[in-house]
Motif scaffolding. Sequence first.
Motif, PDB file in Angstrom:
ATOM      1  N   ARG A  68       0.705  -1.151  -0.003  1.00  0.00           N
ATOM      2  CA  ARG A  68       0.007   0.026  -0.176  1.00  0.00           C
ATOM      3  C   ARG A  68       0.887   1.210  -0.100  1.00  0.00           C
ATOM      4  O   ARG A  68       0.365   2.201  -0.548  1.00  0.00           O
ATOM      5  CB  ARG A  68      -0.900  -0.006   1.271  1.00  0.00           C
ATOM      6  CG  ARG A  68      -1.961  -0.913   1.166  1.00  0.00           C
ATOM      7  CD  ARG A  68      -2.936  -0.680   2.355  1.00  0.00           C
ATOM      8  NE  ARG A  68      -3.748  -1.886   2.496  1.00  0.00           N
ATOM      9  CZ  ARG A  68      -4.349  -2.225   3.704  1.00  0.00           C
ATOM     10  NH1 ARG A  68      -4.163  -1.385   4.613  1.00  0.00           N
ATOM     11  NH2 ARG A  68      -4.915  -3.258   3.943  1.00  0.00           N
ATOM     12  N   HIS A  69       1.983   1.103   0.740  1.00  0.00           N
ATOM     13  CA  HIS A  69       2.800   2.341   0.916  1.00  0.00           C
ATOM     14  C   HIS A  69       4.026   2.484   0.156  1.00  0.00           C
ATOM     15  O   HIS A  69       4.295   3.611  -0.540  1.00  0.00           O
ATOM     16  CB  HIS A  69       3.051   2.743   2.279  1.00  0.00           C
ATOM     17  CG  HIS A  69       1.787   2.856   3.022  1.00  0.00           C
ATOM     18  ND1 HIS A  69       1.086   4.201   3.244  1.00  0.00           N
ATOM     19  CD2 HIS A  69       1.207   1.900   3.721  1.00  0.00           C
ATOM     20  CE1 HIS A  69       0.203   3.778   4.048  1.00  0.00           C
ATOM     21  NE2 HIS A  69      -0.057   2.807   4.311  1.00  0.00           N
ATOM     22  N   ILE A  96      -0.541   8.372 -11.232  1.00  0.00           N
ATOM     23  CA  ILE A  96      -0.062   7.470  -9.999  1.00  0.00           C
ATOM     24  C   ILE A  96       0.234   8.455  -8.807  1.00  0.00           C
ATOM     25  O   ILE A  96      -0.030   8.172  -7.682  1.00  0.00           O
ATOM     26  CB  ILE A  96       1.309   6.751 -10.455  1.00  0.00           C
ATOM     27  CG1 ILE A  96       0.856   5.775 -11.429  1.00  0.00           C
ATOM     28  CG2 ILE A  96       2.188   6.416  -9.182  1.00  0.00           C
ATOM     29  CD1 ILE A  96       2.142   5.153 -12.154  1.00  0.00           C
ATOM     30  N   ASP A  97       0.882   9.780  -9.107  1.00  0.00           N
ATOM     31  CA  ASP A  97       1.202  10.645  -7.891  1.00  0.00           C
ATOM     32  C   ASP A  97       0.382  11.716  -8.118  1.00  0.00           C
ATOM     33  O   ASP A  97       0.559  12.439  -8.888  1.00  0.00           O
ATOM     34  CB  ASP A  97       2.681  10.911  -8.100  1.00  0.00           C
ATOM     35  CG  ASP A  97       3.186  11.622  -6.991  1.00  0.00           C
ATOM     36  OD1 ASP A  97       2.207  12.230  -6.394  1.00  0.00           O
ATOM     37  OD2 ASP A  97       4.464  11.653  -6.548  1.00  0.00           O
ATOM     38  N   VAL A 104       4.992   0.230  -2.746  1.00  0.00           N
ATOM     39  CA  VAL A 104       5.184   0.101  -4.190  1.00  0.00           C
ATOM     40  C   VAL A 104       4.739   1.120  -4.988  1.00  0.00           C
ATOM     41  O   VAL A 104       5.567   1.901  -5.996  1.00  0.00           O
ATOM     42  CB  VAL A 104       4.375  -0.965  -4.535  1.00  0.00           C
ATOM     43  CG1 VAL A 104       4.166  -1.128  -6.114  1.00  0.00           C
ATOM     44  CG2 VAL A 104       5.044  -2.045  -3.950  1.00  0.00           C
ATOM     45  N   ARG A 105       3.624   2.001  -4.732  1.00  0.00           N
ATOM     46  CA  ARG A 105       3.188   2.990  -5.532  1.00  0.00           C
ATOM     47  C   ARG A 105       3.958   4.048  -5.533  1.00  0.00           C
ATOM     48  O   ARG A 105       4.132   4.657  -6.521  1.00  0.00           O
ATOM     49  CB  ARG A 105       1.487   3.371  -4.984  1.00  0.00           C
ATOM     50  CG  ARG A 105       0.989   4.303  -5.897  1.00  0.00           C
ATOM     51  CD  ARG A 105      -0.515   4.552  -5.681  1.00  0.00           C
ATOM     52  NE  ARG A 105      -0.959   5.720  -6.433  1.00  0.00           N
ATOM     53  CZ  ARG A 105      -2.182   6.275  -6.265  1.00  0.00           C
ATOM     54  NH1 ARG A 105      -3.016   5.468  -5.171  1.00  0.00           N
ATOM     55  NH2 ARG A 105      -2.609   7.287  -6.833  1.00  0.00           N
ATOM     56  N   ASN A 106       4.752   4.324  -4.232  1.00  0.00           N
ATOM     57  CA  ASN A 106       5.573   5.394  -4.270  1.00  0.00           C
ATOM     58  C   ASN A 106       6.847   5.171  -5.069  1.00  0.00           C
ATOM     59  O   ASN A 106       7.662   6.012  -5.494  1.00  0.00           O
ATOM     60  CB  ASN A 106       5.736   5.921  -3.066  1.00  0.00           C
ATOM     61  CG  ASN A 106       4.676   6.684  -2.446  1.00  0.00           C
ATOM     62  OD1 ASN A 106       4.457   7.683  -2.814  1.00  0.00           O
ATOM     63  ND2 ASN A 106       4.069   5.914  -1.450  1.00  0.00           N
ATOM     64  N   SER A 107       7.105   4.051  -5.391  1.00  0.00           N
ATOM     65  CA  SER A 107       8.433   3.625  -6.113  1.00  0.00           C
ATOM     66  C   SER A 107       8.140   3.364  -7.504  1.00  0.00           C
ATOM     67  O   SER A 107       9.189   3.279  -8.172  1.00  0.00           O
ATOM     68  CB  SER A 107       8.991   2.502  -5.680  1.00  0.00           C
ATOM     69  OG  SER A 107       8.785   2.256  -4.150  1.00  0.00           O
ATOM     70  N   ILE A 108       6.857   3.388  -8.049  1.00  0.00           N
ATOM     71  CA  ILE A 108       6.847   2.891  -9.534  1.00  0.00           C
ATOM     72  C   ILE A 108       6.938   4.024 -10.444  1.00  0.00           C
ATOM     73  O   ILE A 108       7.162   3.704 -11.796  1.00  0.00           O
ATOM     74  CB  ILE A 108       5.305   2.257  -9.531  1.00  0.00           C
ATOM     75  CG1 ILE A 108       5.654   1.094 -10.468  1.00  0.00           C
ATOM     76  CG2 ILE A 108       4.615   3.177  -9.829  1.00  0.00           C
ATOM     77  CD1 ILE A 108       4.503   0.036 -10.140  1.00  0.00           C
ATOM     78  N   THR A 135       0.889   9.720  -1.618  1.00  0.00           N
ATOM     79  CA  THR A 135      -0.125   9.361  -2.792  1.00  0.00           C
ATOM     80  C   THR A 135      -1.408   8.648  -2.324  1.00  0.00           C
ATOM     81  O   THR A 135      -2.151   8.083  -2.981  1.00  0.00           O
ATOM     82  CB  THR A 135       0.603   8.110  -3.917  1.00  0.00           C
ATOM     83  OG1 THR A 135       1.010   7.079  -2.958  1.00  0.00           O
ATOM     84  CG2 THR A 135       1.791   8.664  -4.390  1.00  0.00           C
ATOM     85  N   MET A 136      -1.705   8.985  -1.215  1.00  0.00           N
ATOM     86  CA  MET A 136      -2.943   8.358  -0.508  1.00  0.00           C
ATOM     87  C   MET A 136      -3.802   9.621   0.058  1.00  0.00           C
ATOM     88  O   MET A 136      -3.256  10.265   0.763  1.00  0.00           O
ATOM     89  CB  MET A 136      -2.631   7.613   0.639  1.00  0.00           C
ATOM     90  CG  MET A 136      -3.396   6.182   0.913  1.00  0.00           C
ATOM     91  SD  MET A 136      -2.894   5.164   2.165  1.00  0.00           S
ATOM     92  CE  MET A 136      -2.887   3.789   1.286  1.00  0.00           C
ATOM     93  N   ASN A 154       1.759   9.548   3.551  1.00  0.00           N
ATOM     94  CA  ASN A 154       2.047   8.867   2.251  1.00  0.00           C
ATOM     95  C   ASN A 154       1.380   9.852   1.308  1.00  0.00           C
ATOM     96  O   ASN A 154       0.287  10.135   1.263  1.00  0.00           O
ATOM     97  CB  ASN A 154       1.266   7.539   2.300  1.00  0.00           C
ATOM     98  CG  ASN A 154       1.534   6.877   1.058  1.00  0.00           C
ATOM     99  OD1 ASN A 154       1.731   7.485  -0.088  1.00  0.00           O
ATOM    100  ND2 ASN A 154       1.319   5.503   0.895  1.00  0.00           N
TER     101      ASN A 154
END
Lengths: 313, 335
Positions: free
Chosen positions: A222-223, A300-301, A225-229, B106-107, B104
Motif C-alpha cells: 500500500r505504501h 499515480i502521483d 510500491v506505488r511511491n516507487s513505481i 499518494t494516498m 504517504n
Amino acid sequence: MFRYICKRIVYLLITLLIILTTTFFLMKKLPGTPFDSERFSLLPPEQQTQMLEKYGLNDPVIVQYGKYILNVAKGDFGTSFFYSGQPVSGVILGRIGPSALIGLQAILIGLSIGLILGIIAAWRHNSGIDYFTMVIAVLGVSVPNFVAAALLQYFIGLKWGILPVAFWESWKCSILPSVALSFSVTAMIARFMRTEMLDVLEQDYIVTAKAKGLNQFKVLMRHAVRNSIIPVVTILGPIVVNLLTGSLAVENIYSIPGIGSLFVDSIKTNDYSTIMGITVFYSSFYIFVMLVVDVLYSVIDPRIRLASNGKGD
Amino acid sequence: MSSLLEVENLNVHIKTQLGIVKAVRGVSFSLQKGETLAIVGESGSGKSITVKGIMGLLPNNGKIAEGTVFMEGKELSKLPEREMQKIRGEDISMIFQDPMTSLNPTMTVGKQIMEVLHEHHPEFSKETLKEKAIEQIRLVGLSNPETRFGQYPHQLSGGMRQRVIIAIALACNPKILIADEPTTALDVTIQAQILDLMKELQGKIDTSIILITHNLGVVANIADRVAVMYGGKLVETGNLRDVFYQTAHPYTKGLLASIPKLHEHNQQLFSIPGTPPDLMDPPKGCPFAARCPHTMKVCEAYMPEYTCLSETHKAACWLLDERAKEQGKDGADNA
C-alpha cells in the motif's frame, strides 16, 4: 487534462514534421535508387530516365519533399518499391501483428518478473535474493538479446524440442522470442524498482505505516510500491518502443515476419516510401507512448499536475 | 506497581559499518495512566531510539540488547512481531517529527486515517470507517472535514498535516501516545496550537503521552514529569517542578541556562562547551564528565548511581552522592 492532451497532440504533429523532414533528406543522401542496381544499370539510359520520371525521382529533392508531405497530410504514404505496388500502410500493417504480439508478451513477462524481483530485493536488502536480482539485472542488461535468443533456440527449440525452433505458424512460435526479449526488460525494471524502493523504504511515511500496526506485506503493497513505481513507468516508455525496434535481431533469428526485418530490408533496397512509412510509424508511436507515460504520472502521483491544470492549486 | 508502561534497564545497540553504537544504555522509567512524560535531551542522546525500542520500530540494524519493556503486564520486548502489530496503532501510537514527510503522498488523508481504523477494527463497514475518519478530522480541528477527507497531503499545510498525523495516531484511542518531537518542524505559532491540541485531546480520550523534545519551553507547557537523557543514559528524572526548580544534574542546569531569555538584552547565549560523547565507545564514567564544570576524578572513572532527592526526583551525579559532599568541601578548598 483534455486541454493538456490536445496541446500535446499539436506538439506531436510538429515533432513528426521535423522527424519526417530530417529523415527524408538524409534518406535521399543514400547512394543508389530503389531499383535493383544490377538490372537497372543494364537498361538503356532513356528507359532509366523514364522509370525515374514515373516515380517522380527526377524532380529536384525539394519538390519531391513537398509532394511527399502533401500526400502524407492526405493520409497517403505512397506505394512500396520493393513489394511492387502495394501501399506502404498495408505493408506495415501486415507486419505489425507478430512484432506487437512478441513485444507485448515480452513486456508483460519482464514487467511482472522485474517488479516482483525488484520489490523482494529491496525488501530483503543485502540478502541472497537481493544479490541474485542484481546478478540478473547486470546479466540482463549486458547480454544482448540475440545471444539469449540463440541460446534459447538451441536448447529449448533444437536440443530438447519443447517449443518450435523458428517461423511463425502458431502462438507457440511466439514464446521463445518473447522470452528472449523479456530478459533485458526484467533486468531494467528490477533494477529501477529495487533502487527506488530502497529509497522509499527509508521514508518517514513507511515508519508511520508500520506504527499503524500494518504488517510488512501491507506496508510494502500500500505504501512503498506505488511511491516507487514512477521511475519504472518512465523507463517503460522507451522500453515499449525499443522492443519494437530492437526486436530486429530476434525476429531475424526466429524468422519472424515482423516490422523490424521490414525496416532493415527497406533500407537495404532503398525502398524510400517504406523507410518513410516506418519512420512515421515509429516516431508517432514513440511520442504517443511518451504522452501516455506523462498522463500515467499524474494518475499515480497526485502531486504531479499536468501543465494546463496546474493553476488551480 | 500499577504503571501503564514500565521500562527497565533498556539497552539498544545499533550496528554500523564503523562499529556498534550503544545508543541507549540502561534506561529505566515508568509511565502512569493519563500522565505526560517528557524525555529531554540533545540530538544523539538516544531519546528517539528509546521510544522506537519500545514500539519495536528500531531500524533493521538496531536491536534491544538488554532490558525489558512491560505494558500492563505484557512484556513488549518479547512479543512476536505479529502480536506487536496488534499493539501498534491500537494501544501505542506514534506521532513523528516531520509532518511534511510522515504522510504517504499518494494516498488521500481520509484513506490514511481509515487504514489504521480498519486494521484494528476489521468489523467496521466502509460507511462506519468513513464516518469515523471524518469525525477524527473534525476532532483535530480541521475545517471542512468532508473536503479534507478526499485531499492529498500536499494540499495541506505543515500544521494541518501534523493534525492529520495526530488524527491517525489517536484514531483507535490508544493508551499511550508517543510524540517524537511533534513540533520541531513547525513554526512557532503552529507549535503552540499543536501542543494545545494534544493537551485537549489527552483530556478527551485519557491517554498517556511520552513527549520527546529538546525544547524546554514545550516541556514546561505540557509535561507532568521530565526525564533528561544524555549520552544514552537518563541523568535526571522528576516532576516538572523538581527538574525546573530543584535542578540537580549539571547537564540539566546547563540545558536550562541555554534557554534564551527575552528580558536580558545584549547577552551572549549560553551554551554548554564541548560535544556529546561518542557512543561507539562510551566513556566508562559519567557521560557528561568531559563537559561538566564540576568534574571530579571519580566522574571519569565510575558511572554515578541514582541519588533519590525526593520521592519523585532522582539524578545520577557524583556531586549528589553522600560521600561526595564531604569530599567536595576538600576539593573546593584545593581548587
